[in-house]
Design a protein around this motif. Structure first.
Motif, PDB file in Angstrom:
ATOM      1  N   ARG A 233       0.813  -1.223   0.000  1.00 15.35           N
ATOM      2  CA  ARG A 233       0.000   0.000   0.000  1.00 15.35           C
ATOM      3  C   ARG A 233       0.847   1.274   0.000  1.00 15.35           C
ATOM      4  O   ARG A 233       0.362   2.336  -0.375  1.00 15.35           O
ATOM      5  CB  ARG A 233      -0.927   0.013   1.221  1.00 15.35           C
ATOM      6  CG  ARG A 233      -1.995  -1.050   1.229  1.00 15.35           C
ATOM      7  CD  ARG A 233      -3.036  -0.831   0.145  1.00 15.35           C
ATOM      8  NE  ARG A 233      -3.701   0.449   0.266  1.00 15.35           N
ATOM      9  CZ  ARG A 233      -4.783   0.654   1.039  1.00 15.35           C
ATOM     10  NH1 ARG A 233      -5.274  -0.335   1.767  1.00 15.35           N
ATOM     11  NH2 ARG A 233      -5.350   1.848   1.071  1.00 15.35           N
ATOM     12  N   ALA A 234       2.087   1.172   0.455  1.00 10.90           N
ATOM     13  CA  ALA A 234       2.960   2.341   0.499  1.00 10.90           C
ATOM     14  C   ALA A 234       4.347   1.963   0.008  1.00 10.90           C
ATOM     15  O   ALA A 234       4.785   0.818   0.158  1.00 10.90           O
ATOM     16  CB  ALA A 234       3.032   2.901   1.916  1.00 10.90           C
ATOM     17  N   ASP A 235       5.026   2.923  -0.603  1.00 15.27           N
ATOM     18  CA  ASP A 235       6.386   2.713  -1.087  1.00 15.27           C
ATOM     19  C   ASP A 235       7.323   3.711  -0.432  1.00 15.27           C
ATOM     20  O   ASP A 235       6.947   4.872  -0.175  1.00 15.27           O
ATOM     21  CB  ASP A 235       6.462   2.888  -2.604  1.00 15.27           C
ATOM     22  CG  ASP A 235       5.741   1.772  -3.355  1.00 15.27           C
ATOM     23  OD1 ASP A 235       5.923   0.607  -2.967  1.00 15.27           O
ATOM     24  OD2 ASP A 235       5.008   2.096  -4.311  1.00 15.27           O
ATOM     25  N   LEU A 236       8.547   3.265  -0.140  1.00 10.71           N
ATOM     26  CA  LEU A 236       9.570   4.130   0.403  1.00 10.71           C
ATOM     27  C   LEU A 236      10.574   4.427  -0.698  1.00 10.71           C
ATOM     28  O   LEU A 236      11.120   3.501  -1.314  1.00 10.71           O
ATOM     29  CB  LEU A 236      10.269   3.460   1.589  1.00 10.71           C
ATOM     30  CG  LEU A 236       9.380   2.872   2.690  1.00 10.71           C
ATOM     31  CD1 LEU A 236      10.242   2.284   3.800  1.00 10.71           C
ATOM     32  CD2 LEU A 236       8.454   3.938   3.252  1.00 10.71           C
ATOM     33  N   VAL A 237      10.808   5.689  -0.956  1.00  8.13           N
ATOM     34  CA  VAL A 237      11.759   6.105  -1.979  1.00  8.13           C
ATOM     35  C   VAL A 237      12.966   6.706  -1.277  1.00  8.13           C
ATOM     36  O   VAL A 237      12.862   7.758  -0.624  1.00  8.13           O
ATOM     37  CB  VAL A 237      11.134   7.138  -2.943  1.00  8.13           C
ATOM     38  CG1 VAL A 237      12.154   7.545  -4.005  1.00  8.13           C
ATOM     39  CG2 VAL A 237       9.872   6.580  -3.583  1.00  8.13           C
TER      40      VAL A 237
ATOM     41  N   SER B 243      11.563  -1.219   7.712  1.00  7.69           N
ATOM     42  CA  SER B 243      11.076   0.051   8.257  1.00  7.69           C
ATOM     43  C   SER B 243      11.917   1.215   7.736  1.00  7.69           C
ATOM     44  O   SER B 243      13.080   1.048   7.369  1.00  7.69           O
ATOM     45  CB  SER B 243      11.124   0.036   9.786  1.00  7.69           C
ATOM     46  OG  SER B 243      10.249  -0.929  10.311  1.00  7.69           O
ATOM     47  N   MET B 244      11.322   2.394   7.732  1.00  2.87           N
ATOM     48  CA  MET B 244      11.997   3.566   7.179  1.00  2.87           C
ATOM     49  C   MET B 244      13.277   3.911   7.935  1.00  2.87           C
ATOM     50  O   MET B 244      14.305   4.202   7.321  1.00  2.87           O
ATOM     51  CB  MET B 244      11.041   4.764   7.184  1.00  2.87           C
ATOM     52  CG  MET B 244      11.637   6.052   6.628  1.00  2.87           C
ATOM     53  SD  MET B 244      12.057   5.960   4.871  1.00  2.87           S
ATOM     54  CE  MET B 244      10.693   6.876   4.136  1.00  2.87           C
ATOM     55  N   TYR B 245      13.257   3.844   9.281  1.00  6.27           N
ATOM     56  CA  TYR B 245      14.424   4.286  10.043  1.00  6.27           C
ATOM     57  C   TYR B 245      15.684   3.498   9.673  1.00  6.27           C
ATOM     58  O   TYR B 245      16.695   4.091   9.271  1.00  6.27           O
ATOM     59  CB  TYR B 245      14.148   4.220  11.546  1.00  6.27           C
ATOM     60  CG  TYR B 245      15.318   4.737  12.363  1.00  6.27           C
ATOM     61  CD1 TYR B 245      15.461   6.100  12.628  1.00  6.27           C
ATOM     62  CD2 TYR B 245      16.303   3.873  12.849  1.00  6.27           C
ATOM     63  CE1 TYR B 245      16.545   6.595  13.332  1.00  6.27           C
ATOM     64  CE2 TYR B 245      17.396   4.350  13.552  1.00  6.27           C
ATOM     65  CZ  TYR B 245      17.512   5.708  13.795  1.00  6.27           C
ATOM     66  OH  TYR B 245      18.596   6.197  14.484  1.00  6.27           O
ATOM     67  N   PRO B 246      15.698   2.160   9.797  1.00  8.60           N
ATOM     68  CA  PRO B 246      16.920   1.441   9.424  1.00  8.60           C
ATOM     69  C   PRO B 246      17.246   1.530   7.938  1.00  8.60           C
ATOM     70  O   PRO B 246      18.419   1.509   7.552  1.00  8.60           O
ATOM     71  CB  PRO B 246      16.642   0.000   9.857  1.00  8.60           C
ATOM     72  CG  PRO B 246      15.171  -0.089  10.026  1.00  8.60           C
ATOM     73  CD  PRO B 246      14.691   1.266  10.388  1.00  8.60           C
TER      74      PRO B 246
END
Length: 362
Positions: free
Chosen positions: A266-270, A328-331
């Motif tokens: 549902r979501a992508d991290l760029v 996860s976004m942080y690591p």
């Protein structure tokens, strides 16, 4: 060389119990990685949803399966249940440094941090003040405002204002419409991971959302909507923190709600986000300012709105104990900044020891 015993504390009494388990599994794997295995011994502690602390086989079972224990699987009889709920396993006394990875209320709001402070044992992450400010969206925004960080317009409310006087409620809605307009976001002040948040576009939606938010929390915040890109920066350190590269979240839903955040696909991290260099540097500087504004320590993820049409950067929030799975976004932000997951976990443990050392208190 004697191994340092790391108390991995996970589970907890919040709606993010399962997220905590996922984070703990990733951290345990990193602590057992080749470069860390000779330095650390993991002592896992699992907090059930009823608040009981479990050590030994039970947390190992949860880490292995990735699934929460049913309370009936490990509950004492009714005569001893209340007493045992508030007793700690004996293994607590063996811990050299704590790694709490409890998301949401009772985990990242200063409560567990206060307990660990009383134990006088180092722990990863922010202390009581930083955790409490980072959790309460109203107090957080007041700290950001004092630090001069730009943010969207907002209005702070209490449950009493919403529920106690039906005659005042319409005037309250009138004021929100006049000062913030539509769309706006209604949020409980002290719940993490987008729990209880609603995007509203009309008077009827606003009334419903305020009532729902008040059922979650006695403090409520309403924020003006903004058309912007959602970007994030990770911070690592204590008194001399560092900022990561910038990442961007894109999603297919109306806003980044709980379902979107934790539903695969549902979501992508760029990473890194496609931004002008000066904008990236400004976001990094603002992330460090936010970290200092709430007196955070160890780690934080700072979220921003980037209004591309005007070049404006608005701070959204800081998360002092962000999700810590391998995806996860942080690591991931630190991985793209040159700090691999096992090294990141190692540095966080060392930062905890540094912050607790006598020299750091001088």
């Amino acid at each position: 060389m004697t191994k340092l015993k790391v108390g991995l504390l996970f589970g907890g009494r919040s709606g993010e119990h399962e997220v905590s388990i996922s984070s703990a599994r990733a951290i345990a794997k990193a602590l057992n990685a080749e470069q860390n295995a000779n330095k650390y011994e993991i002592l896992p502690f699992y907090i059930q949803k009823d608040g009981r602390w479990l050590a030994g086989d039970a947390p190992q079972q949860v880490l292995g399966s990735g699934k929460a224990l049913l309370e009936s699987e490990n509950s004492p009889n009714s005569q001893t249940q209340t007493l045992e709920r508030w007793q700690f396993p004996s293994q607590v006394a063996e811990v050299d440094v704590w790694f709490p990875i409890l998301h949401g209320p009772n985990g990242e709001d200063g409560t567990i941090q206060g307990l660990l402070t009383l134990m006088q044992v180092p722990f990863v992450g922010s202390g009581v003040l930083g955790s409490a400010l980072g959790m309460d969206k109203i107090a957080m925004k007041m700290a950001f405002e004092q630090a001069g960080l730009p943010q969207v317009k907002y209005k702070a409310l209490t449950r009493a204002q919403i529920w106690s006087n039906p005659c005042v409620f319409p005037k309250l809605c009138d004021e929100i419409e006049a000062t913030l307009g539509y769309p706006c976001f209604v949020k409980p002040a002290n719940l993490g991971s987008s729990v209880g948040i609603a995007k509203v576009r009309s008077r009827s939606e606003l009334e419903t959302a305020l009532d729902q938010a008040a059922s979650y929390d006695r403090r409520i915040i309403v924020e003006a909507g903004v058309v912007a890109r959602e970007v994030e920066c990770a911070v690592l350190g204590n008194d001399q923190p560092q900022a990561s590269v910038i990442g961007e979240i894109t999603f297919d839903s109306d806003f980044y709600d709980y379902e979107t955040k934790y539903t695969e696909g549902r979501a992508d991290l760029v990473i890194p986000a496609s931004l002008p260099d000066d904008i990236s540097r400004k976001i990094q500087d603002m992330a460090l300012q936010a970290f200092a504004a709430v007196d955070a320590a160890g780690l934080s993820r700072v979220d921003f709105f980037y209004v591309e049409a005007t070049g404006e950067i608005l701070i959204n929030e800081i998360n002092t104990l962000p999700g810590f799975t391998a995806t996860s976004m942080y690591p991931q932000l630190w991985s793209h900044s040159g700090v691999a997951f096992p090294e990141l976990v190692d540095r966080l443990v060392q930062l905890a020891l540094e912050r607790h050392s006598p020299a750091s208190a001088e």
